[in-house]
Design an enzyme around this catalytic site. Structure first.
Site, PDB file in Angstrom:
ATOM      1  N   HIS A  28      72.520 104.047  31.912  1.00 51.85           N
ATOM      2  CA  HIS A  28      73.568 104.636  32.737  1.00 51.85           C
ATOM      3  C   HIS A  28      74.719 103.651  32.907  1.00 51.85           C
ATOM      4  CE1 HIS A  28      75.299 107.366  35.689  1.00 51.85           C
ATOM      5  NE2 HIS A  28      75.506 106.324  36.480  1.00 51.85           N
ATOM      6  N   SER A  29      75.940 104.110  32.594  1.00 54.10           N
ATOM      7  CA  SER A  29      77.163 103.332  32.745  1.00 54.10           C
ATOM      8  C   SER A  29      77.055 102.035  31.920  1.00 54.10           C
ATOM      9  CB  SER A  29      77.409 103.061  34.228  1.00 54.10           C
ATOM     10  OG  SER A  29      78.734 102.669  34.462  1.00 54.10           O
ATOM     11  N   PHE A  30      77.134 100.873  32.551  1.00 51.49           N
ATOM     12  CA  PHE A  30      76.933  99.611  31.827  1.00 51.49           C
ATOM     13  C   PHE A  30      75.648  99.654  30.999  1.00 51.49           C
ATOM     14  CE2 PHE A  30      74.300  95.753  32.231  1.00 51.49           C
ATOM     15  CZ  PHE A  30      75.016  94.844  31.470  1.00 51.49           C
ATOM     16  N   SER A  77      74.519 107.631  29.381  1.00 50.28           N
ATOM     17  CA  SER A  77      75.042 108.357  30.540  1.00 50.28           C
ATOM     18  C   SER A  77      76.261 107.670  31.154  1.00 50.28           C
ATOM     19  CB  SER A  77      73.913 108.455  31.589  1.00 50.28           C
ATOM     20  OG  SER A  77      74.372 108.983  32.811  1.00 50.28           O
TER      21      SER A  77
END
Length: 292
Positions: free
Chosen positions: A123-125, A151
């Site tokens: 997720h993200s990073f 994501s």
């Protein structure tokens, strides 16, 4: 809007013949002492499970705890929340402001666990870190994930929709993080000492994303599913779709109600989607495809 695709629209990946012999078995003699260190994965209460190992990469500044509710949530998923250095039980270790370096170290920890089908969720990073870790495992000749779930993040070749912020003062940095993503809980903001402990890892993670911006497209040898929040003010569906250039093994995107942290409120639907996708992927098992 939510884009729904049938699983049959998703092509089953074929492993390139040139790599098949390399991916059949991990090589124990190439595993470093760090690779067997359990500090990389926190799995409190995990039950014995022979399902697909799902390595879950946290967002910037976060650790394995964000995926604790995922443990034992689905029978097909053997969840391994990833714990990068610089946070929680690893707070005494310096955080790495380099995604390639972190991916190299993490790949060594994952390598002994590639003896059965596994997948990545980031997720993200964590999405970018998952992609680079997959590439590092391939480079070292280990079995690659059967699927990548990425994501709320665009890939490095996509120009960032926001300017750099890792250079900002602590106060400005915290303010900008919350303006963009709303990622720091109120209770943490009200505890300066705790916030001061968390900021180095958060800043290092953001810095590492800034450093790889503009990197070229690299072909990931696995299908990719991306997820996003319909109300995410920074990471739009168009930006997420840049990931489709990173694989020739199949791509699709799904959008959920919610903002950058949509996975908090959409956990059940998200886990259902991951589980169903992996059931389909294993219908033609990677081990069968690897046979000559």
């Amino acid at each position: 809007m939510y884009r729904s695709l049938s699983l049959r629209d998703f092509p089953k990946p074929e492993i390139p013949a040139i790599k098949r012999s390399q991916r059949l078995v991990s090589s124990p003699d190439r595993v470093s002492s760090e690779s067997t260190d359990e500090k990389w994965f926190l799995r409190p209460g995990a039950r014995t499970n022979d399902g697909v190992r799902l390595f879950c990469f946290p967002c910037a500044g976060y650790g394995a705890a964000m995926y604790r509710p995922w443990i034992n949530a689905r029978q097909i998923l053997d969840v391994y929340p990833v714990q990068p250095p610089g946070r929680a039980n690893r707070i005494g270790e310096p955080a790495l402001a380099s995604i390639p370096d972190l991916a190299t170290r993490l790949a060594k920890a994952i390598a002994p666990l590639t003896d059965r089908p596994y997948a990545f969720f980031g997720h993200s990073f964590g999405a970018t870190l998952a992609a680079y870790t997959c590439l590092e495992l391939e480079r070292e000749g280990y079995p690659v994930p059967v699927h990548l779930f990425l994501s709320a993040r665009h890939p490095p070749n996509c120009p960032s929709p926001v300017p750099p912020m890792s250079h900002m003062s602590d106060d400005d940095f915290v303010s900008e993080i919350n303006t963009r993503y709303g990622g720091i809980p109120e209770q943490i903001l009200n505890e300066p000492d705790i916030l001061a402990m968390l900021l180095p890892a958060l800043r290092a993670d953001i810095r590492s994303l800034e450093l790889i911006e503009g990197q070229r497209v690299v072909d990931i040898p696995a299908p990719i599913t991306t997820f996003g929040g319909l109300s995410d003010s920074i990471i739009s569906a168009d930006l997420i779709d840049y990931w489709q250039d990173w694989t020739s093994y199949g791509y699709r995107r799904m959008m959920f109600e919610g903002d950058h942290f949509f996975l908090d409120n959409q956990r059940e639907a998200l886990l259902d989607e991951i589980a169903e996708t992996l059931k389909y992927a294993l219908g033609d098992s990677p081990r069968q495809r690897l046979q000559p």
